[in-house]
Design a protein around this motif. Structure first.
Motif, PDB file in Angstrom:
ATOM      1  N   LEU A   1      -0.948  -4.647  -5.127  1.00 61.48           N
ATOM      2  CA  LEU A   1      -0.724  -3.215  -4.922  1.00 61.48           C
ATOM      3  C   LEU A   1       0.588  -2.754  -5.568  1.00 61.48           C
ATOM      4  CD1 LEU A   1      -2.038  -2.834  -1.274  1.00 61.48           C
ATOM      5  CD2 LEU A   1      -3.013  -1.836  -3.356  1.00 61.48           C
ATOM      6  N   ALA A   2       1.595  -3.622  -5.575  1.00 60.72           N
ATOM      7  CA  ALA A   2       2.834  -3.270  -6.267  1.00 60.72           C
ATOM      8  C   ALA A   2       2.582  -3.149  -7.768  1.00 60.72           C
ATOM      9  CB  ALA A   2       3.910  -4.321  -5.986  1.00 60.72           C
ATOM     10  N   GLY A   3       1.760  -4.038  -8.312  1.00 62.46           N
ATOM     11  CA  GLY A   3       1.391  -3.933  -9.725  1.00 62.46           C
ATOM     12  C   GLY A   3       0.612  -2.664 -10.019  1.00 62.46           C
ATOM     13  N   VAL A   4      -0.263  -2.271  -9.105  1.00 55.35           N
ATOM     14  CA  VAL A   4      -1.010  -1.015  -9.265  1.00 55.35           C
ATOM     15  C   VAL A   4      -0.047   0.168  -9.264  1.00 55.35           C
ATOM     16  CG1 VAL A   4      -2.630   0.525  -8.071  1.00 55.35           C
ATOM     17  CG2 VAL A   4      -3.204  -1.871  -8.368  1.00 55.35           C
ATOM     18  N   GLY A   5       0.934   0.139  -8.356  1.00 48.98           N
ATOM     19  CA  GLY A   5       1.919   1.218  -8.309  1.00 48.98           C
ATOM     20  C   GLY A   5       2.727   1.318  -9.596  1.00 48.98           C
TER      21      GLY A   5
ATOM     22  N   ALA B   1       0.830  -1.205   0.000  1.00 48.74           N
ATOM     23  CA  ALA B   1       0.000   0.000   0.000  1.00 48.74           C
ATOM     24  C   ALA B   1       0.864   1.255   0.000  1.00 48.74           C
ATOM     25  CB  ALA B   1      -0.935  -0.007   1.213  1.00 48.74           C
ATOM     26  N   LEU B   2       1.964   1.228   0.741  1.00 49.29           N
ATOM     27  CA  LEU B   2       2.861   2.378   0.758  1.00 49.29           C
ATOM     28  C   LEU B   2       3.491   2.602  -0.622  1.00 49.29           C
ATOM     29  CD1 LEU B   2       4.237   4.595   2.426  1.00 49.29           C
ATOM     30  CD2 LEU B   2       6.039   2.944   2.937  1.00 49.29           C
ATOM     31  N   PHE B   3       3.927   1.524  -1.264  1.00 47.16           N
ATOM     32  CA  PHE B   3       4.503   1.648  -2.605  1.00 47.16           C
ATOM     33  C   PHE B   3       3.464   2.187  -3.596  1.00 47.16           C
ATOM     34  CE2 PHE B   3       5.464  -0.197  -6.795  1.00 47.16           C
ATOM     35  CZ  PHE B   3       6.710   0.363  -7.006  1.00 47.16           C
ATOM     36  N   ALA B   4       2.239   1.641  -3.532  1.00 47.35           N
ATOM     37  CA  ALA B   4       1.182   2.117  -4.425  1.00 47.35           C
ATOM     38  C   ALA B   4       0.855   3.585  -4.150  1.00 47.35           C
ATOM     39  CB  ALA B   4      -0.068   1.259  -4.267  1.00 47.35           C
ATOM     40  N   PHE B   5       0.875   3.993  -2.875  1.00 49.82           N
ATOM     41  CA  PHE B   5       0.575   5.380  -2.530  1.00 49.82           C
ATOM     42  C   PHE B   5       1.642   6.335  -3.077  1.00 49.82           C
ATOM     43  CE2 PHE B   5       0.965   8.995   0.427  1.00 49.82           C
ATOM     44  CZ  PHE B   5      -0.279   9.571   0.206  1.00 49.82           C
ATOM     45  N   VAL B   6       2.906   5.958  -2.937  1.00 46.04           N
ATOM     46  CA  VAL B   6       3.985   6.811  -3.451  1.00 46.04           C
ATOM     47  C   VAL B   6       3.890   6.925  -4.974  1.00 46.04           C
ATOM     48  CG1 VAL B   6       6.498   6.962  -3.739  1.00 46.04           C
ATOM     49  CG2 VAL B   6       5.534   6.421  -1.503  1.00 46.04           C
ATOM     50  N   CYS B   7       3.663   5.789  -5.633  1.00 45.26           N
ATOM     51  CA  CYS B   7       3.541   5.815  -7.098  1.00 45.26           C
ATOM     52  C   CYS B   7       2.307   6.605  -7.524  1.00 45.26           C
ATOM     53  CB  CYS B   7       3.474   4.387  -7.635  1.00 45.26           C
ATOM     54  SG  CYS B   7       4.987   3.456  -7.364  1.00 45.26           S
ATOM     55  N   TRP B   8       1.224   6.459  -6.779  1.00 45.73           N
ATOM     56  CA  TRP B   8       0.013   7.235  -7.069  1.00 45.73           C
ATOM     57  C   TRP B   8       0.281   8.724  -6.900  1.00 45.73           C
ATOM     58  CZ3 TRP B   8      -2.533  10.425  -3.610  1.00 45.73           C
ATOM     59  CH2 TRP B   8      -3.715  10.999  -4.092  1.00 45.73           C
ATOM     60  N   GLY B   9       1.021   9.085  -5.837  1.00 49.16           N
ATOM     61  CA  GLY B   9       1.343  10.494  -5.600  1.00 49.16           C
ATOM     62  C   GLY B   9       2.158  11.081  -6.737  1.00 49.16           C
ATOM     63  N   ILE B  10       3.125  10.323  -7.229  1.00 49.63           N
ATOM     64  CA  ILE B  10       3.925  10.804  -8.368  1.00 49.63           C
ATOM     65  C   ILE B  10       3.027  11.013  -9.580  1.00 49.63           C
ATOM     66  CG2 ILE B  10       5.738  10.125  -9.999  1.00 49.63           C
ATOM     67  CD1 ILE B  10       7.099   8.702  -7.610  1.00 49.63           C
TER      68      ILE B  10
ATOM     69  N   GLN C   1       3.760   3.825 -14.989  1.00 46.99           N
ATOM     70  CA  GLN C   1       3.770   3.694 -16.448  1.00 46.99           C
ATOM     71  C   GLN C   1       2.906   4.749 -17.124  1.00 46.99           C
ATOM     72  OE1 GLN C   1       2.603  -0.372 -17.076  1.00 46.99           O
ATOM     73  NE2 GLN C   1       4.712  -1.119 -17.000  1.00 46.99           N
ATOM     74  N   GLN C   2       2.013   5.367 -16.389  1.00 47.08           N
ATOM     75  CA  GLN C   2       1.173   6.427 -16.951  1.00 47.08           C
ATOM     76  C   GLN C   2       1.782   7.812 -16.758  1.00 47.08           C
ATOM     77  OE1 GLN C   2      -2.761   6.094 -15.347  1.00 47.08           O
ATOM     78  NE2 GLN C   2      -2.987   3.963 -15.980  1.00 47.08           N
ATOM     79  N   THR C   3       2.926   7.868 -16.103  1.00 46.06           N
ATOM     80  CA  THR C   3       3.593   9.147 -15.871  1.00 46.06           C
ATOM     81  C   THR C   3       4.658   9.333 -16.941  1.00 46.06           C
ATOM     82  OG1 THR C   3       3.238   8.783 -13.509  1.00 46.06           O
ATOM     83  CG2 THR C   3       4.761  10.534 -14.121  1.00 46.06           C
ATOM     84  N   GLU C   4       4.510  10.394 -17.718  1.00 44.31           N
ATOM     85  CA  GLU C   4       5.347  10.593 -18.908  1.00 44.31           C
ATOM     86  C   GLU C   4       6.831  10.728 -18.567  1.00 44.31           C
ATOM     87  OE1 GLU C   4       5.869  13.861 -22.419  1.00 44.31           O
ATOM     88  OE2 GLU C   4       3.891  13.599 -21.524  1.00 44.31           O
ATOM     89  N   TRP C   5       7.176  11.551 -17.566  1.00 49.28           N
ATOM     90  CA  TRP C   5       8.586  11.788 -17.275  1.00 49.28           C
ATOM     91  C   TRP C   5       9.251  10.565 -16.655  1.00 49.28           C
ATOM     92  CZ3 TRP C   5      10.454  11.554 -12.309  1.00 49.28           C
ATOM     93  CH2 TRP C   5       9.542  11.671 -11.283  1.00 49.28           C
ATOM     94  N   VAL C   6       8.471   9.701 -15.949  1.00 54.77           N
ATOM     95  CA  VAL C   6       9.042   8.468 -15.389  1.00 54.77           C
ATOM     96  C   VAL C   6       9.363   7.492 -16.520  1.00 54.77           C
ATOM     97  CG1 VAL C   6       8.582   6.472 -13.906  1.00 54.77           C
ATOM     98  CG2 VAL C   6       7.911   8.748 -13.157  1.00 54.77           C
TER      99      VAL C   6
ATOM    100  N   PRO D   1      -8.034  11.417  -9.371  1.00 57.55           N
ATOM    101  CA  PRO D   1      -6.966  10.552  -8.856  1.00 57.55           C
ATOM    102  C   PRO D   1      -7.266   9.985  -7.463  1.00 57.55           C
ATOM    103  CG  PRO D   1      -5.986  12.454  -9.895  1.00 57.55           C
ATOM    104  CD  PRO D   1      -7.468  12.685  -9.860  1.00 57.55           C
ATOM    105  N   LEU D   2      -7.889  10.776  -6.581  1.00 56.02           N
ATOM    106  CA  LEU D   2      -8.259  10.250  -5.259  1.00 56.02           C
ATOM    107  C   LEU D   2      -9.282   9.125  -5.382  1.00 56.02           C
ATOM    108  CD1 LEU D   2      -8.478  13.417  -2.993  1.00 56.02           C
ATOM    109  CD2 LEU D   2      -7.069  11.404  -2.637  1.00 56.02           C
ATOM    110  N   LEU D   3     -10.256   9.304  -6.247  1.00 54.94           N
ATOM    111  CA  LEU D   3     -11.255   8.262  -6.479  1.00 54.94           C
ATOM    112  C   LEU D   3     -10.598   7.004  -7.044  1.00 54.94           C
ATOM    113  CD1 LEU D   3     -14.265   7.517  -6.467  1.00 54.94           C
ATOM    114  CD2 LEU D   3     -14.398   8.427  -8.783  1.00 54.94           C
ATOM    115  N   THR D   4      -9.653   7.200  -7.955  1.00 54.69           N
ATOM    116  CA  THR D   4      -8.944   6.070  -8.546  1.00 54.69           C
ATOM    117  C   THR D   4      -8.163   5.293  -7.485  1.00 54.69           C
ATOM    118  OG1 THR D   4      -8.713   7.298 -10.603  1.00 54.69           O
ATOM    119  CG2 THR D   4      -7.276   5.415 -10.321  1.00 54.69           C
ATOM    120  N   PHE D   5      -7.458   6.005  -6.624  1.00 49.60           N
ATOM    121  CA  PHE D   5      -6.686   5.330  -5.584  1.00 49.60           C
ATOM    122  C   PHE D   5      -7.602   4.638  -4.575  1.00 49.60           C
ATOM    123  CE2 PHE D   5      -4.028   5.255  -1.687  1.00 49.60           C
ATOM    124  CZ  PHE D   5      -3.035   4.425  -2.172  1.00 49.60           C
TER     125      PHE D   5
END
Length: 178
Positions: free
Chosen positions: A154-158, A85-94, A163-168, A106-110
């Motif tokens: 959750l790691a897969g979700v992160g 969950a922590l990994f998914a949260f950090v990736c979601w935040g990015i 993968q949806q973040t262009e600069w990453v 994004p909040l609804l998605t998470f």
């Protein structure tokens, strides 16, 4: 000669006996055909096998455990889900900050991702109860397996958020040389 009036499945052909074929060599005294010996002579079992009462394993006769026992069982392995969950949260935040817009979607998605993870946890626990306890007759002492499945989800979700973040993706392609 073979009688041709009989069907072929019922015909027999007589073969003359051949010397040395079909003769069983002499055996030890303790040998009996179809009985395995394991270093000692076979001794037959004289006492009967214990009978199992089918009603002894019913849900009515199972001891009732307090709720604290069940909660303690669910907590074992919880560090896996917390790490996922922590990994998914950090990736979601990015991902959410990179969008530079309203955070409602994004909040609804998470939140939906976390609800899906909770449902997956419940499904893993149910399958564990049906397979591990009922089919295999084992006792579950923790929820580590269900927590591990949830953490992997959750790691897969992160990773999907990243993968949806262009600069990453651009940075990843630069590092790997693609």
């Amino acid at each position: 000669m073979v009688d041709q009036t009989q069907p072929w499945a019922e015909r027999t052909v007589e073969v003359p006996p051949q010397p040395g074929v079909g003769v069983v060599p002499p055996q030890r005294d303790a040998f009996r055909r179809g009985v395995a010996s394991v270093g000692q002579p076979h001794t037959p079992r004289t006492e009967p096998f214990p009978a199992v009462d089918p009603g002894a394993w019913s849900a009515d006769s199972a001891p009732r455990r307090p709720m604290s026992w069940h909660l303690a069982q669910l907590r074992r392995g919880g560090e896996w889900s917390a790490a996922g969950a922590l990994f998914a949260f950090v990736c979601w935040g990015i991902w959410a900050i990179s969008g530079r817009g309203d955070l409602t979607i994004p909040l609804l998605t998470f939140g939906l991702s976390l609800l899906t993870a909770a449902g997956l946890f419940a499904l893993a626990r149910l399958l564990g109860r049906l397979i591990w306890e009922r089919q295999l007759g084992r006792i579950r002492r923790s929820a580590r397996g269900a927590h591990l499945v949830t953490a992997l989800f959750l790691a897969g979700v992160g990773v999907a958020y990243l993968q949806q973040t262009e600069w990453v993706v651009a940075a990843w392609n630069w590092v790997t040389g693609n």
